[in-house]
Design an enzyme around this catalytic site. Structure first.
Site, PDB file in Angstrom:
ATOM      1  CG  ASP A  26       3.226   1.362   9.677  1.00  0.00           C
ATOM      2  OD1 ASP A  26       3.024   2.284  10.300  1.00  0.00           O
ATOM      3  OD2 ASP A  26       3.389   1.565   8.314  1.00  0.00           O
ATOM      4  CE  LYS A  71      -1.665   1.689   4.167  1.00  0.00           C
ATOM      5  NZ  LYS A  71      -1.463   2.978   4.480  1.00  0.00           N
ATOM      6  CG  ASN A  72       2.243   2.561   3.274  1.00  0.00           C
ATOM      7  OD1 ASN A  72       0.985   2.968   3.371  1.00  0.00           O
ATOM      8  ND2 ASN A  72       2.707   2.306   4.797  1.00  0.00           N
ATOM      9  NE  ARG A 121       0.019   9.994  10.088  1.00  0.00           N
ATOM     10  CZ  ARG A 121      -0.213   9.113   9.418  1.00  0.00           C
ATOM     11  NH1 ARG A 121      -1.459   8.752   9.684  1.00  0.00           N
ATOM     12  NH2 ARG A 121       0.421   8.642   8.412  1.00  0.00           N
ATOM     13  CB  CYS A 159      -4.382   5.713  10.953  1.00  0.00           C
ATOM     14  SG  CYS A 159      -5.013   4.333  10.052  1.00  0.00           S
ATOM     15  NE  ARG A 180      -7.299   4.274   5.527  1.00  0.00           N
ATOM     16  CZ  ARG A 180      -6.396   5.167   6.156  1.00  0.00           C
ATOM     17  NH1 ARG A 180      -6.498   5.107   7.766  1.00  0.00           N
ATOM     18  NH2 ARG A 180      -5.236   5.607   5.571  1.00  0.00           N
TER      19      ARG A 180
HETATM   20  C1  EPZ Z   1       4.253   6.756   6.410  1.00  0.00           C
HETATM   21  O1  EPZ Z   1       3.371   7.729   6.893  1.00  0.00           O
HETATM   22  C2  EPZ Z   1       3.290   5.728   6.344  1.00  0.00           C
HETATM   23  N1  EPZ Z   1       2.251   5.938   5.469  1.00  0.00           N
HETATM   24  C3  EPZ Z   1       2.672   5.177   7.650  1.00  0.00           C
HETATM   25  O2  EPZ Z   1       2.122   3.949   7.483  1.00  0.00           O
HETATM   26  C4  EPZ Z   1       4.104   4.871   8.565  1.00  0.00           C
HETATM   27  O3  EPZ Z   1       3.440   4.701   9.918  1.00  0.00           O
HETATM   28  C5  EPZ Z   1       4.783   6.050   8.578  1.00  0.00           C
HETATM   29  O4  EPZ Z   1       5.368   6.370   7.295  1.00  0.00           O
HETATM   30  C6  EPZ Z   1       6.097   5.853   9.379  1.00  0.00           C
HETATM   31  O5  EPZ Z   1       6.942   4.881   8.836  1.00  0.00           O
HETATM   32  C7  EPZ Z   1       2.424   5.769   4.159  1.00  0.00           C
HETATM   33  O6  EPZ Z   1       3.371   5.798   3.497  1.00  0.00           O
HETATM   34  C8  EPZ Z   1       1.183   6.267   3.584  1.00  0.00           C
HETATM   35  P1  EPZ Z   1       6.454  10.354   8.331  1.00  0.00           P
HETATM   36  P2  EPZ Z   1       3.905   9.279   7.021  1.00  0.00           P
HETATM   37  O7  EPZ Z   1       6.061  11.477   7.769  1.00  0.00           O
HETATM   38  O8  EPZ Z   1       4.817   9.703   5.671  1.00  0.00           O
HETATM   39  C9  EPZ Z   1       6.635  13.471  11.854  1.00  0.00           C
HETATM   40  C10 EPZ Z   1       0.061   2.578   7.793  1.00  0.00           C
HETATM   41  O9  EPZ Z   1      -0.334   1.874   8.811  1.00  0.00           O
HETATM   42  N2  EPZ Z   1       6.388  14.528  10.888  1.00  0.00           N
HETATM   43  O10 EPZ Z   1       7.440   9.375   8.139  1.00  0.00           O
HETATM   44  O11 EPZ Z   1       2.890  10.260   7.164  1.00  0.00           O
HETATM   45  C11 EPZ Z   1       5.189  12.618  12.132  1.00  0.00           C
HETATM   46  O12 EPZ Z   1       4.345  13.109  13.048  1.00  0.00           O
HETATM   47  C12 EPZ Z   1       0.684   4.005   7.728  1.00  0.00           C
HETATM   48  O13 EPZ Z   1       0.257   1.967   6.719  1.00  0.00           O
HETATM   49  C13 EPZ Z   1       6.124  15.724  11.060  1.00  0.00           C
HETATM   50  O14 EPZ Z   1       6.763  16.214  12.267  1.00  0.00           O
HETATM   51  O15 EPZ Z   1       5.113   9.386   8.006  1.00  0.00           O
HETATM   52  C14 EPZ Z   1       5.668  11.425  12.796  1.00  0.00           C
HETATM   53  O16 EPZ Z   1       6.058  11.430  14.081  1.00  0.00           O
HETATM   54  C15 EPZ Z   1       0.365   4.753   8.914  1.00  0.00           C
HETATM   55  N3  EPZ Z   1       6.005  16.828  10.157  1.00  0.00           N
HETATM   56  C16 EPZ Z   1       7.110  11.251  12.015  1.00  0.00           C
HETATM   57  O17 EPZ Z   1       7.319  12.582  11.472  1.00  0.00           O
HETATM   58  C17 EPZ Z   1       5.725  16.331   8.893  1.00  0.00           C
HETATM   59  O18 EPZ Z   1       5.683  17.261   7.906  1.00  0.00           O
HETATM   60  C18 EPZ Z   1       7.233  10.052  10.767  1.00  0.00           C
HETATM   61  O19 EPZ Z   1       6.006  10.587   9.869  1.00  0.00           O
HETATM   62  C19 EPZ Z   1       5.701  15.107   8.587  1.00  0.00           C
HETATM   63  C20 EPZ Z   1       5.878  14.208   9.558  1.00  0.00           C
END
Ligand code: EPZ
Length: 424
Positions: free
Chosen positions: A308, A22-23, A121, A116, A401
């Site tokens: 995840d 998915k991701n 986020r 989610c 999802r």
């Molecule tokens: C991706 O989300 C995945 N989703 C998530 O999978 C996964 O949990 C996550 O990466 C971490 O591995 C997809 O790829 C679609 P991040 P993403 O930006 O990109 C902070 C699932 O279950 N952050 O790496 O949203 C954020 O709050 C899903 O399949 C900021 O502060 O994750 C978090 O604490 C859920 N500012 C950390 O970074 C930003 O602008 C990591 O988030 C962006 C992120």
């Protein structure tokens, strides 16, 4: 209301092929917008998040059709640059279209993404990076307007944390920016590598994906349609490994690369499961004796233990002989499955980001539980398979999802699990 019914306590055996990731698919579908051609995304799982991405592309003026396991996307006629709020709210990955639409149309309008509820986020890293590439960003009345796409310029961007989504958004936008973009402290997840391969198949010049420094040489009008097969879903694979670890038995999982799962298989092995890489994309897990447990799991960016997979592995460890400890470092609110696992008899104490999974006295017991997020839903299925008696699982919209065929796949491993769909 649709429910999944599980009669637990059956050992699992057999082989199952895991779905496409998915991701990977979601940023790849966003990337098709940049191509201005016809792309065939092979092995595209049938998920509600994929439907949402398809609806976004159709709204923009593109065409999307499913041909068996593949999705054919034609973005030659993209004529709109705005994503309606109801589609933005459906999933977090809708924000990935921002960089792609900006690059393609010169302008993009959207709102804050949904997804989610794992805690705050923000998308600040996405927005500040787009600004660095030369975009103007205005936020008014909950809508975000990004402009200046025709004059995007490559830039040096250092992320304060290796955000997966921000890295992907920058890669997409940078493909349309004149000159060289360098992303430092980039995320290194396998899905980033898959996106880079897709972009390269479209004609993009990208290097360094999978390391902390990604270099993109961009330019307008240089991309074309392509064909690409997405990688296997390592989190779905982690879910099935956890299912066997919880219920016992022996199974082969085909389609995900063992190396991408090293952190998860390491923990499950330390907890007492036997796991072997049986090919470049195959793993076999065996669990004959009760799990020992006694592991410490700390989530962190790839190649660390994936957040995840935390819920599903936690569910498996509820059936172990010794306590385990989890530290969730990525998201503030990623223990929503804990209350539901407790309803099944699990002894889990949570303080802030730490969860102590104690020994479940008399083992897990089936009961009525609800998924509050996607991987939490996977975790409840895992627990139900290792529980005594029937479990009734609701909240299936979350599961849809990200899991294309959870009950079917587990049934093919011998689980007593069925989806009951409400026709009303
Ligand atoms: C991706 O989300 C995945 N989703 C998530 O999978 C996964 O949990 C996550 O990466 C971490 O591995 C997809 O790829 C679609 P991040 P993403 O930006 O990109 C902070 C699932 O279950 N952050 O790496 O949203 C954020 O709050 C899903 O399949 C900021 O502060 O994750 C978090 O604490 C859920 N500012 C950390 O970074 C930003 O602008 C990591 O988030 C962006 C992120």
């Amino acid at each position: 209301m649709s429910v999944i019914l599980v009669e637990g306590g059956k050992r699992l055996s057999g082989a199952v092929t895991v779905q496409g990731a998915k991701n990977s698919v979601l940023p790849i579908l966003a990337a098709t917008v940049l191509s201005g051609g016809v792309c065939c995304v092979k092995g595209c799982p049938d998920l509600s998040d994929v439907d949402t991405a398809a609806q976004i592309i159709r709204h923009l003026g593109g065409e999307v059709r499913r041909e068996g396991a593949d999705l054919v996307v034609d973005t030659r006629c993209i004529s709109r640059c705005e994503i309606p709020e109801e589609l933005m709210r459906q999933m977090r990955s809708s924000v990935m279209f921002l960089g792609a639409i900006l690059g393609r149309c010169g302008e993009a309008v959207c709102s804050q993404p949904g997804g989610c509820e794992l805690g705050p986020r923000p998308i600040d890293l996405h927005l500040s990076a787009l600004r660095k590439l030369g975009a103007g960003i205005e936020q008014r009345g909950g809508r975000l307007r990004c402009t200046g796409g025709a004059a995007l310029r490559g830039a040096e961007i250092t992320l304060t944390l290796p955000s997966v989504g921000a890295t992907e958004n920058i890669m997409l936008c940078a493909c349309a920016a004149e000159g060289v973009t360098v992303i430092r402290n980039a995320a290194r997840e396998p899905e980033i590598v898959d996106l880079a391969r897709f972009l390269r198949a479209m004609g993009a010049r990208i290097q360094g994906e999978g390391s902390s420094t990604v270099r993109i040489e961009g330019g307008r009008g240089t991309l074309r349609g392509c064909e690409h097969r997405v990688i296997g879903d390592r989190i779905v694979c982690a879910t099935y490994l956890s299912a066997v670890a919880c219920a016992g038995g022996e199974a082969s999982l085909i389609g995900a690369e063992p190396e991408q799962l090293a952190a998860v298989t390491g923990v499950l092995r330390d907890a007492g499961a036997e796991i072997l890489a049986t090919g470049p994309d195959a793993l076999t897990i065996r669990r004959d004796r009760p799990l020992e447990g006694g592991v410490v799991v700390r989530t962190s960016p790839y190649p660390g233990f994936p957040t995840d997979a935390q819920p599903v592995v936690m569910a498996a460890l509820c059936n172990a002989r010794r306590s385990s400890l989890f530290v969730e470092t990525m998201f503030e609110n990623r223990y929503r499955h804990v209350d539901e696992l407790r309803r099944m008899g699990a002894d889990i104490r949570v303080e802030d980001r730490v969860a102590v999974v104690g020994v479940t006295e008399n083992g897990l017991r089936g009961t009525a539980v609800t998924a509050h997020d996607l991987r939490g839903g996977g975790a409840l299925c895992v627990a139900a398979l290792g529980a005594e008696g029937p479990t009734i699982l609701t909240g299936l919209s979350h599961i849809r999802r990200g899991y294309a065929s959870l009950p079917e796949d587990l049934r093919s491993l011998g689980a007593d699990i069925a989806l009951h769909t409400d026709q009303n």
